[in-house]
Design a protein around this motif. Structure first.
Motif, PDB file in Angstrom:
ATOM      1  N   VAL A   1       1.097   0.706 -16.330  1.00 14.70           N
ATOM      2  CA  VAL A   1       1.784   0.160 -17.499  1.00 14.70           C
ATOM      3  C   VAL A   1       2.168   1.312 -18.411  1.00 14.70           C
ATOM      4  N   THR A   2       3.392   1.307 -18.879  1.00 17.89           N
ATOM      5  CA  THR A   2       3.798   2.370 -19.792  1.00 17.89           C
ATOM      6  C   THR A   2       4.901   1.910 -20.733  1.00 17.89           C
ATOM      7  N   HIS A   3       4.903   2.539 -21.928  1.00 18.77           N
ATOM      8  CA  HIS A   3       5.984   2.360 -22.892  1.00 18.77           C
ATOM      9  C   HIS A   3       7.097   3.366 -22.641  1.00 18.77           C
ATOM     10  N   ASP A   4       6.747   4.388 -21.862  1.00 15.95           N
ATOM     11  CA  ASP A   4       7.537   5.607 -21.829  1.00 15.95           C
ATOM     12  C   ASP A   4       8.488   5.603 -20.621  1.00 15.95           C
ATOM     13  N   ALA A   5       9.775   5.548 -20.906  1.00 14.16           N
ATOM     14  CA  ALA A   5      10.761   5.465 -19.825  1.00 14.16           C
ATOM     15  C   ALA A   5      10.686   6.682 -18.900  1.00 14.16           C
ATOM     16  N   ARG A   6      10.389   7.837 -19.484  1.00 13.12           N
ATOM     17  CA  ARG A   6      10.289   9.039 -18.639  1.00 13.12           C
ATOM     18  C   ARG A   6       9.094   8.947 -17.698  1.00 13.12           C
ATOM     19  N   ALA A   7       8.012   8.383 -18.192  1.00 14.63           N
ATOM     20  CA  ALA A   7       6.836   8.189 -17.335  1.00 14.63           C
ATOM     21  C   ALA A   7       7.182   7.209 -16.213  1.00 14.63           C
ATOM     22  N   ALA A   8       7.887   6.148 -16.563  1.00 15.58           N
ATOM     23  CA  ALA A   8       8.244   5.138 -15.556  1.00 15.58           C
ATOM     24  C   ALA A   8       9.111   5.742 -14.453  1.00 15.58           C
ATOM     25  N   MET A   9       9.929   6.735 -14.821  1.00 13.64           N
ATOM     26  CA  MET A   9      10.809   7.379 -13.837  1.00 13.64           C
ATOM     27  C   MET A   9      10.023   8.083 -12.726  1.00 13.64           C
ATOM     28  N   GLU A  10       8.762   8.397 -12.990  1.00 12.01           N
ATOM     29  CA  GLU A  10       7.936   9.063 -11.959  1.00 12.01           C
ATOM     30  C   GLU A  10       7.448   8.077 -10.906  1.00 12.01           C
TER      31      GLU A  10
ATOM     32  N   ARG B   1       0.853  -1.188   0.000  1.00 14.32           N
ATOM     33  CA  ARG B   1       0.000   0.000   0.000  1.00 14.32           C
ATOM     34  C   ARG B   1       0.887   1.236   0.000  1.00 14.32           C
ATOM     35  N   GLY B   2       0.494   2.212  -0.792  1.00  8.81           N
ATOM     36  CA  GLY B   2       1.281   3.438  -0.871  1.00  8.81           C
ATOM     37  C   GLY B   2       2.465   3.344  -1.810  1.00  8.81           C
ATOM     38  N   GLU B   3       2.504   2.304  -2.641  1.00 11.47           N
ATOM     39  CA  GLU B   3       3.591   2.158  -3.599  1.00 11.47           C
ATOM     40  C   GLU B   3       3.134   2.587  -4.995  1.00 11.47           C
ATOM     41  N   PHE B   4       4.089   3.034  -5.798  1.00 13.93           N
ATOM     42  CA  PHE B   4       3.831   3.413  -7.193  1.00 13.93           C
ATOM     43  C   PHE B   4       4.776   2.583  -8.052  1.00 13.93           C
ATOM     44  N   VAL B   5       4.204   1.606  -8.756  1.00 10.84           N
ATOM     45  CA  VAL B   5       5.002   0.674  -9.545  1.00 10.84           C
ATOM     46  C   VAL B   5       4.694   0.870 -11.032  1.00 10.84           C
ATOM     47  N   ALA B   6       5.744   1.006 -11.823  1.00 13.79           N
ATOM     48  CA  ALA B   6       5.577   1.068 -13.280  1.00 13.79           C
ATOM     49  C   ALA B   6       5.938  -0.289 -13.865  1.00 13.79           C
ATOM     50  N   VAL B   7       5.126  -0.753 -14.814  1.00 17.16           N
ATOM     51  CA  VAL B   7       5.405  -1.997 -15.526  1.00 17.16           C
ATOM     52  C   VAL B   7       5.825  -1.635 -16.943  1.00 17.16           C
ATOM     53  N   MET B   8       7.048  -2.009 -17.295  1.00 19.06           N
ATOM     54  CA  MET B   8       7.544  -1.723 -18.638  1.00 19.06           C
ATOM     55  C   MET B   8       7.816  -3.019 -19.381  1.00 19.06           C
ATOM     56  N   GLY B   9       7.828  -2.934 -20.697  1.00 22.26           N
ATOM     57  CA  GLY B   9       8.116  -4.104 -21.501  1.00 22.26           C
ATOM     58  C   GLY B   9       7.814  -3.786 -22.955  1.00 22.26           C
ATOM     59  N   ALA B  10       8.440  -4.511 -23.849  1.00 18.75           N
ATOM     60  CA  ALA B  10       8.223  -4.283 -25.277  1.00 18.75           C
ATOM     61  C   ALA B  10       6.778  -4.601 -25.632  1.00 18.75           C
ATOM     62  N   SER B  11       6.353  -4.157 -26.809  1.00 18.85           N
ATOM     63  CA  SER B  11       5.019  -4.459 -27.293  1.00 18.85           C
ATOM     64  C   SER B  11       4.836  -5.977 -27.357  1.00 18.85           C
ATOM     65  N   GLY B  12       3.725  -6.470 -26.823  1.00 11.63           N
ATOM     66  CA  GLY B  12       3.453  -7.903 -26.843  1.00 11.63           C
ATOM     67  C   GLY B  12       4.038  -8.668 -25.668  1.00 11.63           C
ATOM     68  N   SER B  13       4.702  -7.967 -24.750  1.00 11.41           N
ATOM     69  CA  SER B  13       5.347  -8.664 -23.627  1.00 11.41           C
ATOM     70  C   SER B  13       4.342  -9.109 -22.559  1.00 11.41           C
ATOM     71  N   GLY B  14       3.109  -8.594 -22.639  1.00 12.69           N
ATOM     72  CA  GLY B  14       2.081  -9.050 -21.704  1.00 12.69           C
ATOM     73  C   GLY B  14       1.609  -8.007 -20.705  1.00 12.69           C
ATOM     74  N   LYS B  15       1.973  -6.754 -20.919  1.00  5.32           N
ATOM     75  CA  LYS B  15       1.641  -5.703 -19.953  1.00  5.32           C
ATOM     76  C   LYS B  15       0.131  -5.530 -19.765  1.00  5.32           C
ATOM     77  N   SER B  16      -0.569  -5.398 -20.881  1.00  4.19           N
ATOM     78  CA  SER B  16      -2.022  -5.191 -20.759  1.00  4.19           C
ATOM     79  C   SER B  16      -2.701  -6.435 -20.205  1.00  4.19           C
ATOM     80  N   THR B  17      -2.222  -7.591 -20.624  1.00  5.27           N
ATOM     81  CA  THR B  17      -2.774  -8.844 -20.092  1.00  5.27           C
ATOM     82  C   THR B  17      -2.626  -8.868 -18.569  1.00  5.27           C
TER      83      THR B  17
END
Ligand SMILES: Nc1ncnc2c1ncn2[C@@H]1O[C@H](COP(=O)(O)OP(=O)(O)OP(=O)(O)O)[C@@H](O)[C@H]1O
Ligand SMILES: [Mg+2]
Length: 259
Positions: free
Chosen positions: A217-226, A50-66
């Motif tokens: 979930v994001t493609h964007d490395a800058r977004a993930a940095m937040e 609780r209280g965590e902010f996690v970004a999930v990154m991965g190439a297209s088709g890696s399963g992020k949306s799934t």
């Protein structure tokens, strides 16, 4: 701080509340396409406090949306278990899953998914009305609108709002039921980089100051940095996890694309 109390840390005053927002273990998901089977997730474990902010990154088709669909109880895993805020989802019927989804989860999508003929306020209040919590919802709406800077746009319809304002309205809608966790799929995908960064700053502010929990979930490395932590998916497997303070944008891009 008192002004924002009702939408602050979900564990406040509830010492028995589970400290984990999410515990997912051994998630597998297969899709059948004709005679072929796509193994979209191949044994994913993910725990989010609780209280965590996690970004999930991965190439297209890696399963992020799934993965996000499974965590959002929108689809069921073929194998594995998910518990949200300490409540196991295994064995729950569709009605119970829907109830849990409405009360415990908030969703933010790339395309905002606001209802066009409703005002911003009406859009935000929909999830509260759906769980019969309209009165408390209206109180939280006022506070959320202040935090997210949309007070003066609540009477507008989505087509009368900018992209950034639409996403802030969508964020308010995701938070209106004081969820255990917000799940965001490419929340800045339709925004220019400056507007996207503003939305992300609001998210990370809410995490730091109000105890929101976010999986994005994001493609964007800058977004993930937040985010605070970045996890990497590759071919349906989680292959790494880093503290966002320990990496730079270039490293994230390389790790996301690494074979
Ligand atoms: N409903 C479905 N039916 C069949 N295959 C699917 C379905 N949904 C996803 N897949 C497949 O599962 C794999 C993972 O897809 P997913 O949408 O989770 O990827 P992603 O990481 O979100 O990609 P992107 O970055 O392009 O959004 C892909 O090979 C995809 O083609
Ligand atoms: Mg996707």
């Amino acid at each position: 701080m008192t002004q924002t109390a009702p939408i602050s840390r979900p564990t406040d005053g509830r010492p028995d509340a589970d400290p984990m927002a999410l515990v997912a273990t051994g998630l597998h998901k297969r899709y059948k396409l004709g005679s072929e089977t796509v193994h979209a997730l191949r044994g994913v474990d993910l725990a989010v406090g609780r209280g965590e902010f996690v970004a999930v990154m991965g190439a297209s088709g890696s399963g992020k949306s799934t993965l996000l669909h499974l965590l959002g109880l929108l689809e069921t895993p073929d194998e594995g278990h998910i518990s949200i805020g300490g409540t196991a989802t295994v064995g729950l019927d569709d009605d119970a899953l829907t109830e849990m989804r409405r009360r415990s989860l908030g969703f933010v999508f790339q395309s905002f998914e606001l209802i066009p003929n409703l005002t911003a306020a009406e859009n935000v209040l929909l999830p509260a009305d759906m769980v019969g919590d309209g009165v408390a919802g209206r109180e939280r709406l006022a506070r959320l609108a202040g935090i997210l800077g949309i007070d003066d746009r609540l009477g507008h319809r989505p087509d009368q709002l900018s992209g950034g304002q639409r996403q802030r309205v969508a964020l308010a809608r995701a938070l209106i039921n004081d969820p255990v966790m917000v799940l965001a799929d490419e929340p800045t995908g339709n925004l220019d980089s400056r507007t996207g960064r503003e939305v992300l700053r609001l998210l990370s502010h809410g995490v730091a100051e109000l105890g929101w929990t976010v999986v994005m979930v994001t493609h964007d490395a800058r977004a993930a940095m937040e985010a605070q932590r970045i996890v990497f998916l590759r071919d349906g497997l989680l292959v790494g996890s880093v503290d966002a303070r320990d990496v730079d944008v270039q490293t994230i891009i390389e790790r996301t694309l690494a074979e």
